[in-house]
Design a protein around this motif. Structure first.
Motif, short mmCIF file in Angstrom:
data_model
loop_
_atom_site.label_atom_id
_atom_site.label_comp_id
_atom_site.label_asym_id
_atom_site.label_seq_id
_atom_site.Cartn_x
_atom_site.Cartn_y
_atom_site.Cartn_z
N UNK A 71 -30.87 -44.41 -26.59
CA UNK A 71 -30.94 -43.55 -27.78
C UNK A 71 -29.98 -42.38 -27.70
N UNK A 72 -29.89 -41.75 -26.54
CA UNK A 72 -29.09 -40.53 -26.43
C UNK A 72 -27.96 -40.65 -25.42
N UNK A 73 -27.56 -41.88 -25.12
CA UNK A 73 -26.40 -42.15 -24.27
C UNK A 73 -26.50 -41.46 -22.91
N UNK A 74 -27.72 -41.26 -22.43
CA UNK A 74 -27.93 -40.67 -21.12
C UNK A 74 -27.79 -39.17 -21.06
N UNK A 75 -27.51 -38.53 -22.19
CA UNK A 75 -27.31 -37.08 -22.20
C UNK A 75 -28.62 -36.32 -22.22
N UNK A 76 -29.62 -36.88 -22.90
CA UNK A 76 -30.95 -36.26 -23.00
C UNK A 76 -32.00 -37.36 -23.00
N UNK A 77 -33.23 -36.97 -22.79
CA UNK A 77 -34.32 -37.91 -22.92
C UNK A 77 -34.39 -38.45 -24.34
N UNK A 78 -34.96 -39.64 -24.48
CA UNK A 78 -35.20 -40.20 -25.80
C UNK A 78 -36.43 -39.58 -26.43
N UNK A 122 -10.44 -25.62 -11.70
CA UNK A 122 -11.57 -26.27 -11.04
C UNK A 122 -12.79 -26.18 -11.96
N UNK A 123 -13.42 -27.30 -12.22
CA UNK A 123 -14.54 -27.36 -13.16
C UNK A 123 -15.86 -27.45 -12.41
N UNK A 124 -16.96 -27.02 -13.03
CA UNK A 124 -18.27 -27.18 -12.40
C UNK A 124 -18.67 -28.65 -12.33
N UNK A 125 -19.57 -28.96 -11.42
CA UNK A 125 -20.08 -30.32 -11.27
C UNK A 125 -21.12 -30.61 -12.34
N UNK A 126 -21.08 -31.80 -12.88
CA UNK A 126 -22.05 -32.23 -13.88
C UNK A 126 -23.03 -33.24 -13.28
N UNK A 127 -24.27 -33.18 -13.74
CA UNK A 127 -25.29 -34.11 -13.28
C UNK A 127 -24.98 -35.52 -13.77
N UNK A 128 -25.53 -36.50 -13.08
CA UNK A 128 -25.43 -37.88 -13.55
C UNK A 128 -26.24 -38.04 -14.83
N UNK A 129 -25.92 -39.06 -15.60
CA UNK A 129 -26.65 -39.31 -16.83
C UNK A 129 -28.09 -39.75 -16.54
N UNK A 130 -28.95 -39.56 -17.52
CA UNK A 130 -30.33 -40.04 -17.43
C UNK A 130 -30.32 -41.50 -17.83
N UNK A 131 -30.45 -42.37 -16.85
CA UNK A 131 -30.44 -43.81 -17.11
C UNK A 131 -31.08 -44.53 -15.94
#
Length: 548
Positions: A486-493, A372-381
């Protein structure tokens, strides 16, 4: 003067919207303090701010359209009010966007109503931790009745949202802060509450959704663990330990997950280039407010976390497999509206025990069953969770009901709020930021083109952008789209990262105590996992919240 004197601590707060005081001076030492409400700038005969005592005087006899208000007496808001500072100027009057076009843009954005999530690599706990951090820097409080809301909170990252105003006289032995028992089981994993369910905390907005309330509770338990693990510590010392280790979580853990790596390294190695620079600090040295949160941060860039909210939170904990975003409203007193979910259908005067956060699921997998894996946040988009398309009235701040262009979705509210504050466009902000970056050899960036901004957007969004916002993009929308492009939703630009990183860095530096004041290292008594920083998993573990 006849008026009503109001105490901030006796008032009910709601997330978003309010009176905002902005320092509008042409330079750092010639401030003109202007008051805005959700529809725009208020003339001085309607609302004024006195920096000497931190009071807003509101005269509701006239509104934006000259209509009579509900009362004729002056309303005096009495509290320590820290204004915002406008760093990037006003949008030119000829470029002020049409309110209906902004509302239409908000409606045209995509809202995910499916069970599929476009996940980032950031655990969901950090999305709500970020909301908690930004609440500690900036607050807008709604007094209710006929008095409009106002801005509150120190601009430093000092946990006044948890502890209230610092009292240096509390040198006696520290005692634990109150926590609340859960319903049915009575376990100490809820916020402290009054009999009617109202949270007994300094910032009532932190009871607006369940993960946010659980984050506030975790910080209370951090303080209590310090009291238990550091015998004889005074309240002042225990608070300082909590504040500095919290600052390290923010600076050394949270920001590394949401800020562009190049920007993060640049600020950590060279200091700030745009926000509260050395020259700015010197100019403000003898001013009533040494540091004020940038208006562009509070009203636009800091609001990226809403896009990280998932629509579904399956397996919220071992006993509750049906977590949904709307359930996070139903399970706090501030935002709960009947009918409640679950059996029995009890009112939320206490947190039902089945809704206690399982931090391993939200953070790093500690204590989860194999596989069982932890939940990940949605991308920044620019895609938002479906419940944010039609926010219930009880969740919305009361002030939004006076919007001249009524909307109920979060995107429209964010866009119209920025318009009311006359925020500069993203392109204008970028042109202000780029020269000082180039001058000191810091990484610069390319401004997104119209084609970039319309990439993967629905036809309706592209049409609105081309018709109304070509070259004049709202800063909030740009911040989200830049992260995606710029960062594929993983981090802010790079633009959004620069404003967020430098704002929080300055807030830590201006705090007392501050981990940036010397060669800070975590205290071994708080059981850090590494000798040079404190992390959110460290905080949760030391607070005794794993495997709850």
């Amino acid at each position: 003067m006849n008026g009503i004197l109001l105490d901030a601590h006796d008032m009910t707060a709601h997330h978003g919207g309010g009176l905002i005081v902005v320092a509008e001076g042409g330079d750092a030492v010639k401030d003109e303090f202007v008051v805005y409400d959700i529809n725009g700038r208020l003339p001085p005969e309607v609302a004024s701010f006195d920096f000497r005592d931190g009071k807003i005087t509101f005269r509701p006899a006239k509104t934006h359209d000259g209509a009579a208000g509900g009362k004729t007496a002056n309303m005096v808001v009495s509290q320590t009010n820290i204004p915002y500072e406008r760093y990037f100027g006003f949008i030119p009057s000829k470029q002020i966007p049409d309110a209906q076009a902004l509302a239409d843009l908000g409606e045209a954005l995509r809202f995910n109503a499916t069970y599929a999530e476009d996940e980032s690599a950031t655990p969901v706990a950090y999305s709500y931790f970020g909301q908690f951090v930004f609440h500690d820097l900036s607050a807008m409080v709604d007094p209710g009745g006929h008095v409009k809301p106002y801005s509150e909170r120190t601009a430093s990252l000092d946990l006044d949202s948890v502890f209230g105003e610092a009292d240096p006289m509390l040198t006696g032995p520290a005692t634990p802060m109150a926590v609340g028992p859960t319903a049915s089981q009575g376990r100490p994993y809820d916020l402290p509450r009054a009999p009617d369910g109202t949270a007994s905390i300094s910032d009532l907005r932190n009871d607006d959704n369940l993960p946010l309330a659980q984050t506030h509770m975790a910080v209370i338990r951090l303080f209590n663990a310090i009291v238990a693990g550091c015998p004889g510590v005074s309240h002042v010392e225990a608070r300082e330990l909590a504040v500095t280790h919290f600052q390290s979580v923010v600076l050394h853990d949270y920001l590394t997950k949401v800020v562009d790596g190049g920007v993060y390294y640049d600020v950590m190695s060279k200091g700030r280039a745009v926000i509260h620079t050395a020259a700015h600090k010197l100019a403000r040295l003898n001013e009533p407010f040494r540091y004020m949160v940038p208006l562009e941060f509070a009203a636009a860039c800091a609001r990226f976390g809403h896009s990280m909210m998932r629509n579904n939170y399956f397996d919220w904990n071992a006993r509750n497999a049906n977590g949904r975003l709307f359930s996070f409203w139903s399970n706090t007193y501030n935002s709960s509206v009947p009918p409640f979910d679950g059996t029995p259908d009890e009112p939320r005067v206490q947190l039902p025990d089945r809704w206690v956060a399982q931090w391993g699921k939200l953070l790093d997998g500690v204590g989860l069953p194999p596989g069982q894996a932890p939940l990940m946040a949605a991308k920044i988009d620019t895609i938002l969770a479906d419940p944010l398309k039609a926010i219930p009235d009880d969740v919305l701040p009361e002030l939004t009901r006076s919007l001249q262009t009524p909307v109920k979705n979060l995107a429209g509210l964010s866009l119209l709020r920025a318009r009311s504050l006359q925020l500069s466009t993203a392109q204008s902000v970028a042109q202000t930021i780029l020269p000082p970056l180039a001058a000191r050899g810091s990484p610069t960036f390319a401004v997104l083109t119209d084609q970039d901004l319309g990439r993967n957007e629905p036809t309706a969004v592209k049409t609105i952008l081309q018709s109304h916002f070509s070259g004049n993009t709202p800063l909030w929308f740009y911040t989200l789209k830049e992260a995606e492009v710029v960062n594929f939703g993983q981090r802010l630009g790079p633009l959004g990262s620069r404003i967020v990183m430098e704002t929080v860095h300055a807030a830590i530096e201006e705090s007392s105590p501050s981990i940036l004041a010397g060669n800070w290292q975590p205290d071994p008594r708080l059981q850090p996992s590494t000798p040079d920083k404190y992390t959110l998993p460290d905080l949760i573990a030391f607070s005794g919240l794993y495997n709850t």
